[in-house]
Scaffold this active site. Sequence first.
Site, mmCIF file in Angstrom:
data_model
loop_
_atom_site.group_PDB
_atom_site.id
_atom_site.type_symbol
_atom_site.label_atom_id
_atom_site.label_comp_id
_atom_site.label_asym_id
_atom_site.label_seq_id
_atom_site.Cartn_x
_atom_site.Cartn_y
_atom_site.Cartn_z
ATOM 1 C CE1 TYR A 19 -4.386 1.228 0.430
ATOM 2 C CE2 TYR A 19 -3.099 3.084 1.209
ATOM 3 C CZ TYR A 19 -4.287 2.566 0.738
ATOM 4 O OH TYR A 19 -5.372 3.386 0.568
ATOM 5 C CB SER A 20 1.190 4.280 0.069
ATOM 6 O OG SER A 20 1.673 5.571 -0.208
ATOM 7 C CG MET A 21 7.516 3.401 0.390
ATOM 8 S SD MET A 21 8.552 3.702 1.803
ATOM 9 C CE MET A 21 7.777 2.794 3.088
#
Length: 181
Positions: A19-21
Site C-alpha cells: 500500500y502506497s510506499m
Amino acid sequence: TLLPVLAPLLDKPFAFFGYSMGSRISLELTRRLQARNGPMPRGLVLAASGAPRESDRKPIHHLPQEQFIEELRRYDGTPEEILQHRELLELLVPTLRADFALAWWENGISPVKLDVPISVMGGTADKHVALPRLETWRDETRSPDFRIRHFEGGHFFLRAKQTELLAALGEDLTRWMSTPA
C-alpha cells in the site's frame, strides 16, 4: 534486509500486498526473488501508488523541516496531533524521510518485467495518485492477469473501504491460490 527474514515463510503459496510506499517494496522484493530464481508470489496487490517507471511526484524527503511537515499534512496520513507535537516529530521525521526517500528511489535501468499477476487498487479522489497512473503497473508484468479496481476515497481509502478492499483482495487470492504454480 527483508529477504532473509521472509525466506523461511516462502515455502508455501504466498502473495504480496503493498500500500502506497509498500507497493514499491513489494515490487522490489518480487524483482529480487525473480532475479535469484527464488520462490515467487502467486500475485501482487499494489494499492494507492503508481508504478515507479512513471513517477511524477517530487522528492519531498529533501525538503527543510517545516516544508516537509506541510507536505506530510497534505498527504492526510499523519494525524494533526502528531504534526503539532514537536518532540514526537523529532523522533518520527527521520523515519518518515527515509520512507519517502525509498518511495522516490530511482527505478534503475531497464528493470525486468515480472512473471506474476498484478492487481492494482486506487482511490477515486486520491490527490497523489490519479486513477490513470494505476494503469502504469501493467508495464511491470508479463502476465495477462492484470486488474485495476477503484474505491471511493482519497489516498487512504483503505480506512473507509476496508470491507470492499478485503473482498477484492480475497477474490484475487482465491483466484491466484487455486492456480497451480
